[in-house]
Design an enzyme around this catalytic site. Structure first.
Site, PDB file in Angstrom:
ATOM      1  N   GLU A 118       0.821  -1.282   0.043  1.00  0.00           N
ATOM      2  CA  GLU A 118      -0.026  -0.114  -0.101  1.00  0.00           C
ATOM      3  C   GLU A 118       0.890   1.194  -0.028  1.00  0.00           C
ATOM      4  OE1 GLU A 118      -3.570   2.147   2.807  1.00  0.00           O
ATOM      5  OE2 GLU A 118      -2.820   0.216   3.108  1.00  0.00           O
ATOM      6  N   HIS A 172      -9.977  18.290   2.440  1.00  0.00           N
ATOM      7  CA  HIS A 172      -9.551  17.466   1.513  1.00  0.00           C
ATOM      8  C   HIS A 172      -9.464  17.811   0.068  1.00  0.00           C
ATOM      9  CE1 HIS A 172      -9.186  13.281  -0.008  1.00  0.00           C
ATOM     10  NE2 HIS A 172      -8.310  13.198   0.800  1.00  0.00           N
ATOM     11  N   HIS A 181      -6.021   5.521  -6.722  1.00  0.00           N
ATOM     12  CA  HIS A 181      -6.686   6.815  -5.992  1.00  0.00           C
ATOM     13  C   HIS A 181      -7.332   7.314  -6.995  1.00  0.00           C
ATOM     14  CE1 HIS A 181      -5.938  10.568  -3.739  1.00  0.00           C
ATOM     15  NE2 HIS A 181      -5.928   9.746  -2.783  1.00  0.00           N
ATOM     16  N   GLU A 197      -3.883   7.937 -10.571  1.00  0.00           N
ATOM     17  CA  GLU A 197      -4.687   9.103 -10.204  1.00  0.00           C
ATOM     18  C   GLU A 197      -5.360   9.508 -11.830  1.00  0.00           C
ATOM     19  OE1 GLU A 197      -4.684  10.735  -7.577  1.00  0.00           O
ATOM     20  OE2 GLU A 197      -2.841  10.281  -6.516  1.00  0.00           O
ATOM     21  N   PHE A 217      -4.752  13.483   9.511  1.00  0.00           N
ATOM     22  CA  PHE A 217      -3.626  13.044  10.356  1.00  0.00           C
ATOM     23  C   PHE A 217      -3.756  13.657  11.540  1.00  0.00           C
ATOM     24  CE2 PHE A 217      -2.338  11.460   6.216  1.00  0.00           C
ATOM     25  CZ  PHE A 217      -2.283  10.111   6.151  1.00  0.00           C
ATOM     26  N   ILE A 245       9.748   9.954   4.187  1.00  0.00           N
ATOM     27  CA  ILE A 245       8.413  10.122   4.554  1.00  0.00           C
ATOM     28  C   ILE A 245       7.518  11.186   3.621  1.00  0.00           C
ATOM     29  CG2 ILE A 245       6.870  10.821   6.414  1.00  0.00           C
ATOM     30  CD1 ILE A 245       8.634   9.860   8.445  1.00  0.00           C
ATOM     31  N   ASP A 255     -14.412  18.539   0.376  1.00  0.00           N
ATOM     32  CA  ASP A 255     -13.947  18.045  -0.667  1.00  0.00           C
ATOM     33  C   ASP A 255     -14.748  19.001  -1.827  1.00  0.00           C
ATOM     34  OD1 ASP A 255     -12.792  16.416  -2.877  1.00  0.00           O
ATOM     35  OD2 ASP A 255     -12.153  15.202  -1.255  1.00  0.00           O
TER      36      ASP A 255
END
Length: 451
Positions: free
Chosen positions: A132, A357, A138, A385, A306, A447, A169
């Protein structure tokens, strides 16, 4: 002998893109997640021929159950209705962080299927890579008959504002048979024939190791796949163009690059995670030096999905919003003279404990890109994408797009100086300690490329 400077024509790439003519009356935008959820359910109930749902995930919560229950009801009423669901294979087979590993979305799909043994609604998992973290599905879009519903949102309580919390969104409803057919054909031709595609609504799933070769073959194919359609719209006509991409230098990345560099007056970006690929940073700086205006709307760190409040147990994923904020502060500090001239406009979105988002690009009241692409290194290289590029040369949709931007800006604060962004030395102790450790061993760079 001096070599003459050759100006690169980015606009040419946009003009030459094959486009599908669009009726302005058949293009609608919802401006909040609750309206979006109700509109989706209404569209599902009216479906007569086909329903294709493509999303990162369909959660086993109240909103996910509402969608799946609706699908089973209408399939029972109209057995010939073609219904297929596609989600990321990896994401469907893991629980949320801290939850029982047995309580996965895939397990829920199987249990639901057992309750409806006479109704077949296939739910497929698409493995874009072996792990993943190295790439997910996506891709976005619902196709209901001849309508494409496009949003960066997945299907769960917060994305659809089913309970108290929401994740903001964009929500576009485009009725266009050629566009809908092209998006269905992409799935039919590039997912269904490949052995890497896996049914999720079954009792047992193959392991990653068992289908390693099939996953590799699927990914290699998807890196070359594209939407197939016949477009007859010229550059004076309202039009749409679906674009898909996987891997570096893919068609979607190229269009984003050309779109930015074709800006003549003003460009607006939305991204939830301020972690731009280097090429986009260079593009933005090039625009500013040419005198163009650039507006970037980003979620405040507390609006990041997050983010972990200080009164809750901290883990490494909770450091991400702070890494993004460090990026933003450095970016603004570097370009402060343009902020002072109001040529670079930075807005932070925040609505109490709600999350943000949004993704997308608006250029010169002429071009609008709706996409799930986060405009970050991960989207640029690892994930599958897509997006829909809207060309509106006569400003037939300008009122709708202006209303969308107005709704987005309502919850934003203007950043006039980089010092308005919290400096890292004032972060909570666990965050400060984590970032210092990551920076010392340079893991923060890795990261930010993967998350």
């Amino acid at each position: 002998m001096r070599i003459p400077f050759i100006k690169y024509n980015h606009q040419k790439h946009l003009d030459e893109l094959t486009k599908i003519q669009q009726n302005a009356d058949q293009y609608h935008i919802a401006y909040d997640p609750k309206s979006y959820r109700l509109a989706i359910l209404d569209q599902l109930r009216q479906a007569q021929r086909r329903i294709y749902i493509v999303a990162l995930y369909l959660e086993r919560d109240e909103a996910g159950k509402e969608v799946l229950d609706t699908l089973y009801q209408i399939k029972q009423q109209r057995p010939n209705l073609d219904i297929k669901i596609f989600v990321d294979w990896h994401r469907a087979q893991r629980g949320r962080i801290g939850e029982d590993k047995a309580q996965t979305n895939a397990r829920y799909y199987y249990q639901l299927k057992q309750q409806h043994p006479d109704i077949d609604i296939p739910i497929y998992g698409v493995p874009v890579n072996r792990r993943e973290i190295l790439g997910v599905l996506h891709l976005k879009g619902y196709i209901i008959d001849d309508t494409v519903i496009y949003s960066g949102a997945s299907i769960n309580n917060v994305y659809l504002h089913k309970l108290n919390s929401y994740r903001y969104d964009r929500y576009h409803f485009i009725t266009n048979p050629a566009l809908a057919d092209s998006m269905v054909a992409y799935v039919d031709n590039n997912f269904l024939p490949y052995d890497g595609l896996q049914r999720l609504d079954v009792a047992e799933h193959q392991t990653r190791k068992q289908i390693k070769t099939e996953i590799k073959s699927l990914r290699q194919h998807l890196m070359e796949a594209s939407y197939q359609y016949r477009g007859t719209a010229d550059n004076n006509t309202l039009s749409v163009a679906p674009i898909v991409g996987l891997g570096r230098n893919n068609p979607l990345n190229k269009i984003i690059h050309h779109l930015i560099n074709s800006t003549q007056q003003k460009i607006v970006f939305c991204t939830p995670y301020f972690n731009l690929p280097n090429i986009l940073v260079r593009d933005i700086i090039r625009l500013l030096r040419k005198g163009r205006q650039v507006e970037i709307i980003i979620g405040d760190k507390v609006a990041n999905d997050f983010y972990i409040p200080e009164d809750q147990p901290f883990n490494i994923s909770g450091g991400l919003p702070y890494l993004y904020e460090i990026n933003l502060r450095k970016f603004i500090e570097r370009l402060q003279p343009y902020v002072d001239k109001q040529q670079l406009i930075i807005r932070l979105w925040k609505d109490q404990e709600q999350t943000y988002h949004l993704k997308g690009i608006w250029v010169d009241d002429q071009w609008v890109l709706i996409t799930g692409n986060n405009l970050n290194p991960r989207a640029w290289r690892l994930d599958l994408e897509n997006g829909i590029l809207v060309h509106d040369p006569q400003q037939q949709l300008s009122d709708k797009f202006a209303q969308e931007l107005h709704a987005i800006r309502q919850k934003t604060t203007l950043v006039n100086h980089f010092q308005q962004i919290q400096a890292s030395q004032f972060y909570p102790k666990p965050v400060h300690k984590l970032i210092k450790r990551l920076s010392r061993i340079k893991v923060d760079r890795i990261i930010k490329r993967l998350l």
